[in-house]
Design a protein around this motif. Structure first.
Motif, short mmCIF file in Angstrom:
data_model
loop_
_atom_site.label_atom_id
_atom_site.label_comp_id
_atom_site.label_asym_id
_atom_site.label_seq_id
_atom_site.Cartn_x
_atom_site.Cartn_y
_atom_site.Cartn_z
N ASP A 77 29.10 41.14 40.55
CA ASP A 77 29.89 42.19 39.89
C ASP A 77 31.28 41.68 39.52
O ASP A 77 31.79 41.97 38.43
CB ASP A 77 30.00 43.42 40.79
CG ASP A 77 28.68 44.17 40.94
OD1 ASP A 77 27.81 44.02 40.06
OD2 ASP A 77 28.54 44.90 41.93
N LYS A 78 31.88 40.91 40.41
CA LYS A 78 33.21 40.35 40.15
C LYS A 78 33.16 39.39 38.97
O LYS A 78 34.02 39.43 38.07
CB LYS A 78 33.72 39.63 41.39
CG LYS A 78 35.07 38.99 41.23
CD LYS A 78 35.46 38.22 42.47
CE LYS A 78 36.68 37.38 42.18
NZ LYS A 78 36.79 36.25 43.05
N LYS A 81 32.78 41.37 35.74
CA LYS A 81 34.05 42.00 35.39
C LYS A 81 35.02 40.99 34.79
O LYS A 81 35.68 41.26 33.79
CB LYS A 81 34.66 42.64 36.65
CG LYS A 81 35.91 43.42 36.41
CD LYS A 81 36.39 44.05 37.71
CE LYS A 81 37.67 44.82 37.49
NZ LYS A 81 38.16 45.43 38.74
N GLU A 82 35.10 39.78 35.38
CA GLU A 82 35.97 38.74 34.86
C GLU A 82 35.49 38.27 33.47
O GLU A 82 36.30 38.01 32.59
CB GLU A 82 36.02 37.54 35.81
CG GLU A 82 36.76 37.84 37.09
CD GLU A 82 36.64 36.72 38.11
OE1 GLU A 82 35.91 35.71 37.87
OE2 GLU A 82 37.27 36.84 39.19
N ALA A 85 36.47 40.79 30.86
CA ALA A 85 37.92 40.76 30.61
C ALA A 85 38.31 39.60 29.69
O ALA A 85 39.22 39.72 28.88
CB ALA A 85 38.68 40.66 31.93
#
Length: 87
Positions: A77-78, A81-82, A85
């Motif tokens: 998930d991280k 998300k990165e 972005a």
């Protein structure tokens, strides 16, 4: 420190000095060896964009993708998300 040391006695004073000496020795050894706490290692997946596209096309689920990449779901998930972005 959890133990109560009675520093009014000779034994208590000696114990406190020994603990201090051990702590100082530990600090000196760490400085000598240049040991630093670096935290967790950064996770980097080559060509993550391709894996992300497979996920977006629903070819694989998050759970399947996490298993393929050898990651936990929160780490995946991280990374997602990165990736969003940056794009």
């Amino acid at each position: 420190m959890k133990e109560n040391i009675d520093t009014s006695t000779a034994t208590g004073k000696l114990m406190l000095k020994m603990i201090s000496a051990i702590k100082i020795l530990n600090v000196k050894i760490c400085l000598r060896d240049n040991v630093k706490h670096k935290g967790r290692k950064e996770v980097s997946i080559p060509d993550f964009g391709k894996h992300y596209q497979r996920y977006m096309k629903r070819e694989v689920s998050k759970t399947q993708l996490a298993k393929e990449l050898g990651l936990s779901r929160p780490t995946l998930d991280k990374l997602i998300k990165e990736h969003i972005a940056v794009c």
